[in-house]
Design a protein around this motif. Structure first.
Motif, PDB file in Angstrom:
ATOM      1  N   ARG A 217       0.880  -1.214  -0.020  1.00 30.86           N
ATOM      2  CA  ARG A 217       0.208   0.192  -0.018  1.00 30.86           C
ATOM      3  C   ARG A 217       0.928   1.411   0.455  1.00 30.86           C
ATOM      4  NH1 ARG A 217      -3.361  -3.036  -1.200  1.00 30.86           N
ATOM      5  NH2 ARG A 217      -5.450  -3.394   0.300  1.00 30.86           N
ATOM      6  N   ASN A 218       0.250   1.804  -1.027  1.00 28.60           N
ATOM      7  CA  ASN A 218       1.194   3.253  -0.710  1.00 28.60           C
ATOM      8  C   ASN A 218       0.834   4.454   0.327  1.00 28.60           C
ATOM      9  OD1 ASN A 218       1.869   6.566  -1.566  1.00 28.60           O
ATOM     10  ND2 ASN A 218       0.763   6.283  -3.326  1.00 28.60           N
ATOM     11  N   PRO A 219       1.955   4.372   1.468  1.00 26.33           N
ATOM     12  CA  PRO A 219       1.385   5.137   2.760  1.00 26.33           C
ATOM     13  C   PRO A 219       1.191   6.538   2.378  1.00 26.33           C
ATOM     14  CG  PRO A 219       4.308   5.247   2.297  1.00 26.33           C
ATOM     15  CD  PRO A 219       3.319   4.472   1.280  1.00 26.33           C
ATOM     16  N   ARG A 220       1.346   6.733   1.354  1.00 26.56           N
ATOM     17  CA  ARG A 220       0.501   8.431   0.980  1.00 26.56           C
ATOM     18  C   ARG A 220      -0.487   8.249   0.199  1.00 26.56           C
ATOM     19  NH1 ARG A 220       5.356   7.668  -0.502  1.00 26.56           N
ATOM     20  NH2 ARG A 220       6.710   9.249   0.365  1.00 26.56           N
ATOM     21  N   GLY A 221      -1.750   7.285   0.497  1.00 23.92           N
ATOM     22  CA  GLY A 221      -2.795   6.513   0.114  1.00 23.92           C
ATOM     23  C   GLY A 221      -2.815   6.687  -1.416  1.00 23.92           C
TER      24      GLY A 221
ATOM     25  N   GLY B 199      -5.804  10.698 -10.430  1.00 18.61           N
ATOM     26  CA  GLY B 199      -5.775  11.484 -11.498  1.00 18.61           C
ATOM     27  C   GLY B 199      -4.304  12.650 -12.037  1.00 18.61           C
ATOM     28  N   LEU B 200      -4.968  13.621 -13.036  1.00 20.07           N
ATOM     29  CA  LEU B 200      -3.406  13.277 -13.544  1.00 20.07           C
ATOM     30  C   LEU B 200      -2.342  14.201 -12.599  1.00 20.07           C
ATOM     31  CD1 LEU B 200      -2.614  14.365 -16.798  1.00 20.07           C
ATOM     32  CD2 LEU B 200      -3.436  16.761 -16.252  1.00 20.07           C
ATOM     33  N   ARG B 201      -1.044  13.481 -13.147  1.00 18.99           N
ATOM     34  CA  ARG B 201       0.013  13.855 -11.822  1.00 18.99           C
ATOM     35  C   ARG B 201       1.757  13.862 -13.041  1.00 18.99           C
ATOM     36  NH1 ARG B 201       0.322  11.920  -6.431  1.00 18.99           N
ATOM     37  NH2 ARG B 201      -1.979  11.541  -5.605  1.00 18.99           N
ATOM     38  N   ASP B 202       1.975  15.378 -12.386  1.00 14.75           N
ATOM     39  CA  ASP B 202       3.354  15.033 -13.083  1.00 14.75           C
ATOM     40  C   ASP B 202       4.088  13.652 -12.719  1.00 14.75           C
ATOM     41  OD1 ASP B 202       3.454  17.624 -14.281  1.00 14.75           O
ATOM     42  OD2 ASP B 202       3.914  18.401 -12.224  1.00 14.75           O
ATOM     43  N   VAL B 203       5.255  12.155 -13.745  1.00 15.37           N
ATOM     44  CA  VAL B 203       5.540  11.807 -13.733  1.00 15.37           C
ATOM     45  C   VAL B 203       6.630  11.574 -12.639  1.00 15.37           C
ATOM     46  CG1 VAL B 203       3.913  10.173 -15.327  1.00 15.37           C
ATOM     47  CG2 VAL B 203       6.774  10.771 -15.638  1.00 15.37           C
ATOM     48  N   GLY B 204       7.612  13.241 -12.465  1.00 15.36           N
ATOM     49  CA  GLY B 204       8.493  12.886 -11.913  1.00 15.36           C
ATOM     50  C   GLY B 204       9.777  12.258 -12.441  1.00 15.36           C
ATOM     51  N   ARG B 205       9.941  12.604 -14.281  1.00 15.33           N
ATOM     52  CA  ARG B 205      10.875  11.386 -14.885  1.00 15.33           C
ATOM     53  C   ARG B 205      12.716  12.132 -13.995  1.00 15.33           C
ATOM     54  NH1 ARG B 205      10.681  10.405 -20.502  1.00 15.33           N
ATOM     55  NH2 ARG B 205      12.914  12.873 -20.871  1.00 15.33           N
ATOM     56  N   THR B 206      13.661  10.811 -14.433  1.00 13.91           N
ATOM     57  CA  THR B 206      14.864  10.909 -14.013  1.00 13.91           C
ATOM     58  C   THR B 206      15.489  11.060 -15.927  1.00 13.91           C
ATOM     59  OG1 THR B 206      15.014   8.740 -14.354  1.00 13.91           O
ATOM     60  CG2 THR B 206      13.896   9.445 -12.218  1.00 13.91           C
ATOM     61  N   GLU B 207      16.842  11.239 -14.819  1.00  9.95           N
ATOM     62  CA  GLU B 207      17.868  11.204 -15.856  1.00  9.95           C
ATOM     63  C   GLU B 207      18.140  10.552 -17.138  1.00  9.95           C
ATOM     64  OE1 GLU B 207      21.322  13.508 -14.775  1.00  9.95           O
ATOM     65  OE2 GLU B 207      20.959  14.759 -13.647  1.00  9.95           O
TER      66      GLU B 207
ATOM     67  N   ALA C  63       7.236  13.722  -6.941  1.00 11.78           N
ATOM     68  CA  ALA C  63       8.114  14.354  -5.784  1.00 11.78           C
ATOM     69  C   ALA C  63       7.613  14.417  -4.751  1.00 11.78           C
ATOM     70  CB  ALA C  63       8.073  16.099  -6.711  1.00 11.78           C
ATOM     71  N   THR C  64       6.661  13.755  -4.295  1.00 14.05           N
ATOM     72  CA  THR C  64       6.225  12.493  -2.814  1.00 14.05           C
ATOM     73  C   THR C  64       6.737  11.266  -2.985  1.00 14.05           C
ATOM     74  OG1 THR C  64       4.159  12.337  -4.256  1.00 14.05           O
ATOM     75  CG2 THR C  64       4.418  13.941  -2.799  1.00 14.05           C
ATOM     76  N   GLY C  65       7.644  10.617  -3.644  1.00 10.46           N
ATOM     77  CA  GLY C  65       8.441   9.429  -3.403  1.00 10.46           C
ATOM     78  C   GLY C  65       7.831   7.944  -3.667  1.00 10.46           C
ATOM     79  N   GLU C  66       6.980   8.829  -4.597  1.00 11.97           N
ATOM     80  CA  GLU C  66       6.594   7.555  -5.479  1.00 11.97           C
ATOM     81  C   GLU C  66       7.160   6.376  -6.587  1.00 11.97           C
ATOM     82  OE1 GLU C  66       2.854   9.065  -3.654  1.00 11.97           O
ATOM     83  OE2 GLU C  66       4.580   9.471  -4.957  1.00 11.97           O
ATOM     84  N   LEU C  67       7.567   5.560  -6.703  1.00 14.01           N
ATOM     85  CA  LEU C  67       8.633   5.169  -7.919  1.00 14.01           C
ATOM     86  C   LEU C  67       7.443   4.778  -8.624  1.00 14.01           C
ATOM     87  CD1 LEU C  67      11.504   4.461  -9.290  1.00 14.01           C
ATOM     88  CD2 LEU C  67      10.245   2.412  -8.373  1.00 14.01           C
ATOM     89  N   GLN C  68       7.628   5.661 -10.088  1.00  8.30           N
ATOM     90  CA  GLN C  68       6.475   5.644 -10.373  1.00  8.30           C
ATOM     91  C   GLN C  68       6.573   5.276 -12.224  1.00  8.30           C
ATOM     92  OE1 GLN C  68       4.131   6.871  -9.473  1.00  8.30           O
ATOM     93  NE2 GLN C  68       3.766   9.259  -8.986  1.00  8.30           N
TER      94      GLN C  68
END
Length: 241
Positions: free
Chosen positions: A112-116, A120-128, A165-170
């Protein structure tokens, strides 16, 4: 609906659909447009889960069950398919539940995601690393999420391609040719409406405005479809198109 024709000339993809509300949708159409033939199996409806022989790629779709729930009888065999594909070098794309199943199969942990729930629409947080990845190099925009579980620990050697940014590996490349996306490139308006109805009570309790969520996705639809086309074309190339 399995494909049995002997004269398929383009890449043939084995597609595992876990429930009727989580079909390949537009992603399947874009893969077909890119030259792939989709062999869709529906184990929830009694279809046997075949092996990889005769297939050039594996697509594992989403679903509301937990990746680690072996009371769902086909999840362990699906994880075994991912391991077999990784060992053979057959490209794999896992979407949401499929992303989690692939991570679990190759040695990661899911829970479970501890953040709930992500909705919806979210930035994915692309890495290099995403900038040079064969699948995600041209996938640049935000994406649609609808999940409560996440990959908590990636498998050894995984390459992170997106982390919120909230930590989830997307998104990640779990093995050399095994990719996972926590988001839903296949989620068109009809699919999202179905999920929204299912989660209406839970979202009301959270104070989440579903109409606002769906409107934001609708406003971003052109970019979402562009990225979906690019993703499908890239995976088709990996499969030999």
């Amino acid at each position: 609906m399995a494909v049995t024709a002997d004269d398929v000339t383009g890449p043939r993809l084995l597609v595992v659909e876990h429930q009727a509300t989580c079909p390949p949708g537009p992603l399947g159409a874009w893969l077909a447009e890119a030259g792939c033939t989709l062999d869709v199996v529906r184990p929830y409806d009694g279809d046997p889960l075949p092996g990889l022989d005769g297939h050039d790629g594996l697509l594992v779709m989403g679903g509301s069950m937990d990746a680690f729930d072996d009371d769902v009888p086909w999840l362990a065999p699906t994880r075994a398919l991912v391991v077999d594909a990784a060992e053979r070098g057959v490209p794999v794309l896992g979407v949401c539940l499929g992303h989690q199943l692939a991570a679990l199969a190759l040695g990661g942990t899911v829970g479970r995601n501890p953040r709930g729930q992500q909705v919806g629409l979210r930035d994915v947080g692309r890495t290099e690393a995403a900038a040079t990845d064969p699948l995600l190099a041209e996938v640049t925009g935000p994406a649609v999420f609808w999940n409560q579980d996440v990959v908590l620990e990636p498998p050894p050697g995984a390459v992170e391609l997106a982390r919120a940014a909230t930590g989830e590996l997307q998104a990640a490349r779990w093995a050399d040719r095994v990719w996972g996306l926590q988001w839903h490139p296949e989620a068109d308006a009809a699919i999202l409406d179905d999920w929204a109805r299912k989660d209406a009570e839970r979202h009301l309790e959270r104070g989440l405005d579903q109409a606002e969520v769906l409107a934001a996705v609708d406003a971003a639809r052109d970019g979402l479809d562009r990225d979906g086309h690019r993703l499908a074309a890239a995976f088709a190339r990996e499969a030999g198109a």
